[in-house]
Design an enzyme around this catalytic site. Structure first.
Site, mmCIF file in Angstrom:
data_model
loop_
_atom_site.group_PDB
_atom_site.id
_atom_site.type_symbol
_atom_site.label_atom_id
_atom_site.label_comp_id
_atom_site.label_asym_id
_atom_site.label_seq_id
_atom_site.Cartn_x
_atom_site.Cartn_y
_atom_site.Cartn_z
ATOM 1 N N THR A 215 0.854 -1.200 0.000
ATOM 2 C CA THR A 215 0.000 0.000 0.000
ATOM 3 C C THR A 215 0.886 1.245 0.000
ATOM 4 O O THR A 215 1.970 1.233 0.573
ATOM 5 C CB THR A 215 -0.861 -0.025 1.286
ATOM 6 O OG1 THR A 215 -1.770 -1.107 1.194
ATOM 7 C CG2 THR A 215 -1.622 1.274 1.498
ATOM 8 N N ARG A 243 -14.164 -7.837 -0.809
ATOM 9 C CA ARG A 243 -13.425 -7.401 0.388
ATOM 10 C C ARG A 243 -12.861 -5.977 0.237
ATOM 11 O O ARG A 243 -12.286 -5.621 -0.783
ATOM 12 C CB ARG A 243 -12.284 -8.383 0.646
ATOM 13 C CG ARG A 243 -11.431 -8.077 1.894
ATOM 14 C CD ARG A 243 -10.193 -7.277 1.574
ATOM 15 N NE ARG A 243 -9.362 -7.075 2.772
ATOM 16 C CZ ARG A 243 -8.325 -6.254 2.826
ATOM 17 N NH1 ARG A 243 -7.991 -5.541 1.781
ATOM 18 N NH2 ARG A 243 -7.620 -6.124 3.932
ATOM 19 N N VAL A 244 -13.039 -5.175 1.269
ATOM 20 C CA VAL A 244 -12.466 -3.826 1.320
ATOM 21 C C VAL A 244 -11.684 -3.712 2.624
ATOM 22 O O VAL A 244 -12.167 -4.133 3.681
ATOM 23 C CB VAL A 244 -13.573 -2.749 1.270
ATOM 24 C CG1 VAL A 244 -12.980 -1.357 1.425
ATOM 25 C CG2 VAL A 244 -14.356 -2.845 -0.045
ATOM 26 N N GLY A 245 -10.484 -3.146 2.550
ATOM 27 C CA GLY A 245 -9.648 -3.017 3.746
ATOM 28 C C GLY A 245 -9.801 -1.661 4.415
ATOM 29 O O GLY A 245 -10.825 -0.982 4.280
ATOM 30 N N ASP A 246 -8.774 -1.279 5.124
ATOM 31 C CA ASP A 246 -8.835 -0.066 5.943
ATOM 32 C C ASP A 246 -8.660 1.232 5.156
ATOM 33 O O ASP A 246 -9.096 2.292 5.601
ATOM 34 C CB ASP A 246 -7.737 -0.115 7.019
ATOM 35 C CG ASP A 246 -6.339 -0.237 6.406
ATOM 36 O OD1 ASP A 246 -6.175 -1.071 5.488
ATOM 37 O OD2 ASP A 246 -5.428 0.476 6.823
ATOM 38 N N THR A 267 -0.539 1.384 6.661
ATOM 39 C CA THR A 267 -0.335 0.242 5.776
ATOM 40 C C THR A 267 -0.290 -1.021 6.633
ATOM 41 O O THR A 267 0.302 -1.005 7.713
ATOM 42 C CB THR A 267 0.963 0.374 4.954
ATOM 43 O OG1 THR A 267 1.202 -0.855 4.263
ATOM 44 C CG2 THR A 267 2.165 0.694 5.825
ATOM 45 N N GLY A 268 -0.935 -2.070 6.177
ATOM 46 C CA GLY A 268 -0.903 -3.302 6.970
ATOM 47 C C GLY A 268 -2.165 -4.111 6.795
ATOM 48 O O GLY A 268 -2.888 -3.962 5.810
#
Ligand code: GLY
Length: 353
Positions: A215, A243-246, A267-268
């Site tokens: 990211t 799926r959606v991340g942070d 990032t992570g």
């Protein structure tokens, strides 16, 4: 605090020491290109050199804006667009693939001076997701748009649209094949328009264990004292079910507030960064009096305590960049009106030109 985090905090904190000893910079800028298991033994000399050159190019794009009196927001967008076009990073061209063999791109931006924000998730045709996130913020009544509608909106405001194959890289396709085999999932056909199978080169091979990170993000303080943050990602290799991340969740992977005195890009492992509300919590800690470095490290440690690894970059109102990680490395860099562009990759490394 975990031992690795403690060591990282001390070393990464030292990286900002000289800046703190100088007069406050008129403007300041910092970026990341993802955190993860990034160790000297896992990165070839060519890869090491290539990442440093890419980070420097992105820093130069941001500093050109800020040195010319431009806004923190413009600097964040300029640097992230460079990294979105760079196949080394998991954002834009070079993004990881979903289990279905698509690139679905997420991004967010936030303007600290007025707390406006915009984000997008699941883009497939917009060349620069960070520009789309900014357009959502500035040219729509909304904060978050997703999927086909988000691409349609981006096209309607004149943002460049590309064939989805534009985002294809052999390196990430190989990463998908490896991930799907490990999960016993079927490998989809190569996307329409993608080039035929190519030989992997030493440069195109992902560093070991780096397949789910990469990211990119930027934080800035401009000469008018405005803070801004932005983040862009392809998410997680072999992600499924939309799926959606942070990253596009304002307050999780991205946040900026002049009121609190912070701009944050993370990032992570997105799921854990969402649950820990990492970016917003860092700002809350700073508003309550924590140092930027302590607030950043406390929050990545909190995400780690839930099970997620990664890192953050934070900018404060004095133009001090802080970097915190719970991993062995993070592609990162900083530049300001009083210091030249400096980059680092490994956790035990100070920023250097
Ligand atoms: N931090 C990027 C993601 O989880 O999607």
């Amino acid at each position: 605090m975990h031992l690795i985090s403690l060591a990282s905090a001390l070393i990464l904190g030292l990286a900002t020491g000289p800046a703190a000893a100088q007069d406050a910079p008129r403007w300041s800028f910092a970026i990341h290109g993802g955190a993860g298991v990034i160790e000297r033994a896992n990165l070839s000399p060519e890869q090491d050199t290539a990442y440093r050159a890419s980070l420097t190019r992105a820093l130069e794009a941001g500093s050109a804006v800020l040195a010319g009196g431009g806004s923190a927001l413009d600097a964040v967008q300029a640097a992230i667009e460079i990294m979105e076009d760079d196949p080394l990073f998991n954002a834009g061209r070079g993004a990881v693939f979903t289990a279905a063999g698509r690139n679905e791109l997420d991004a967010a931006v936030m303007n600290g001076s007025d707390l406006t924000a915009g984000s997008v998730a699941g883009l497939t045709t917009t060349r620069h997701p960070i520009a789309a996130a900014r357009a959502v913020m500035e040219r729509s009544p909304h904060v978050m748009l997703i999927g086909e509608g988000a691409d349609t909106f981006a096209a309607s405001v004149g943002l460049e649209q590309v064939d989805p194959a534009f985002f294809f890289t052999e390196r990430r396709w190989r990463g998908l094949e490896t991930a799907l085999r490990a999960q016993n999932l079927p490998i989809p056909a190569r996307p329409a328009g993608a080039p035929g199978p190519q030989a992997e080169t030493r440069l195109s091979t992902p560093p070991l264990n780096e397949r789910k990170f990469g990211t990119v993000g930027a934080v800035a303080l401009d000469s008018q004292g405005r803070l801004a943050a932005g983040t862009s990602t392809g998410g997680m290799t072999a992600k499924r079910w939309g799926r959606v991340g942070d990253v596009p969740v304002i307050g999780a992977g991205t946040y900026a507030s002049n009121r609190d005195g912070c701009a944050v890009s993370a990032t992570g492992d997105g799921e854990f960064y969402i649950r820990a509300s990492v970016a917003r919590d860092i700002c809350a800690r700073i508003a309550l009096g924590a140092t930027t470095q302590a607030a950043a490290q406390a929050e990545v440690d909190d995400a780690l305590s839930l099970g997620g690894t990664g890192g953050v970059i934070v900018m404060d109102l004095a133009g001090r960049p802080s970097f915190a990680i719970t991993t062995s490395g993070m592609y990162r860099g900083a530049v300001s009106s009083s210091e030249p562009a400096r980059v680092a990759i490994y956790g035990d490394e100070v920023l250097r030109p």
